[in-house]
Design an enzyme around this catalytic site. Sequence first.
Site, PDB file in Angstrom:
ATOM      1  N   ASP A  48       0.859  -1.192   0.000  1.00 25.74           N
ATOM      2  CA  ASP A  48       0.000   0.000   0.000  1.00 25.74           C
ATOM      3  C   ASP A  48       0.894   1.240   0.000  1.00 25.74           C
ATOM      4  OD1 ASP A  48      -3.216   0.538   1.078  1.00 25.74           O
ATOM      5  OD2 ASP A  48      -1.787   2.212   1.061  1.00 25.74           O
ATOM      6  N   HIS A  83     -10.162  -5.383  -3.500  1.00 25.63           N
ATOM      7  CA  HIS A  83      -8.855  -5.571  -2.862  1.00 25.63           C
ATOM      8  C   HIS A  83      -9.021  -5.924  -1.403  1.00 25.63           C
ATOM      9  CE1 HIS A  83      -9.922  -1.289  -2.687  1.00 25.63           C
ATOM     10  NE2 HIS A  83      -9.302  -1.243  -1.515  1.00 25.63           N
TER      11      HIS A  83
HETATM   12  P1  5GP Z   1      -9.751   1.332   0.185  1.00 30.28           P
HETATM   13  O1  5GP Z   1     -10.135   2.520   1.007  1.00 30.28           O
HETATM   14  O2  5GP Z   1     -10.326   1.412  -1.211  1.00 30.28           O
HETATM   15  O3  5GP Z   1     -10.059   0.047   0.885  1.00 30.28           O
HETATM   16  O4  5GP Z   1      -8.177   1.366   0.092  1.00 30.28           O
HETATM   17  C1  5GP Z   1      -7.470   1.791  -1.030  1.00 30.28           C
HETATM   18  C2  5GP Z   1      -6.017   1.727  -0.672  1.00 30.28           C
HETATM   19  O5  5GP Z   1      -5.272   1.930  -1.860  1.00 30.28           O
HETATM   20  C3  5GP Z   1      -5.563   2.803   0.323  1.00 30.28           C
HETATM   21  O6  5GP Z   1      -5.024   2.185   1.480  1.00 30.28           O
HETATM   22  C4  5GP Z   1      -4.512   3.610  -0.453  1.00 30.28           C
HETATM   23  O7  5GP Z   1      -3.413   4.013   0.343  1.00 30.28           O
HETATM   24  C5  5GP Z   1      -4.106   2.647  -1.544  1.00 30.28           C
HETATM   25  N1  5GP Z   1      -3.676   3.288  -2.775  1.00 30.28           N
HETATM   26  C6  5GP Z   1      -4.317   4.295  -3.446  1.00 30.28           C
HETATM   27  N2  5GP Z   1      -3.638   4.634  -4.546  1.00 30.28           N
HETATM   28  C7  5GP Z   1      -2.544   3.834  -4.597  1.00 30.28           C
HETATM   29  C8  5GP Z   1      -1.461   3.718  -5.515  1.00 30.28           C
HETATM   30  O8  5GP Z   1      -1.369   4.403  -6.537  1.00 30.28           O
HETATM   31  N3  5GP Z   1      -0.524   2.775  -5.241  1.00 30.28           N
HETATM   32  C9  5GP Z   1      -0.592   1.971  -4.134  1.00 30.28           C
HETATM   33  N4  5GP Z   1       0.390   1.088  -3.940  1.00 30.28           N
HETATM   34  N5  5GP Z   1      -1.603   2.054  -3.250  1.00 30.28           N
HETATM   35  C10 5GP Z   1      -2.573   2.980  -3.474  1.00 30.28           C
END
Ligand code: 5GP
Length: 118
Positions: A33, A104
Amino acid sequence: MAYDQNNIFAKILRGEIPCEKVFENEHVFAFNDISRKAPVHILIIPKGPYVSSADFYEKASADEIVALNRAIGEIAKEKGIVESGYRVISNHAAHAHQEVPHYHVHLLGGADLGVCFN
Ligand code: 5GP
């Protein structure tokens, strides 16, 4: 909700955005992440175009579902956090604040994560 081919994780899967890859097989891809909430914070995703948890478990094949869930255990083992413990989280849709519309799983560990529900 239709799958958006231009979401960030779709771009990562296509190699259009860099990432720190930690695991890959036929059905699954995993990477660190970008904004770690724990020493180990890995995002585990299916390679197929599934928007969310509900979409994945409704439409994915049995092979894809097994592969994703088995990858969680394999990565946890590889990272050495099976004995110490880890947390698996998946945010689905608005109330859970899902930010990226590609299914995810967050794998978190490497330190005491505190109590999740109380
Ligand atoms: P959600 O809130 O959708 O469950 O989590 C999305 C996750 O994706 C977040 O923890 C955020 O830090 C991560 N994330 C967002 N954009 C990117 C990116 O471009 N690269 C990586 N490695 N992680 C990302």
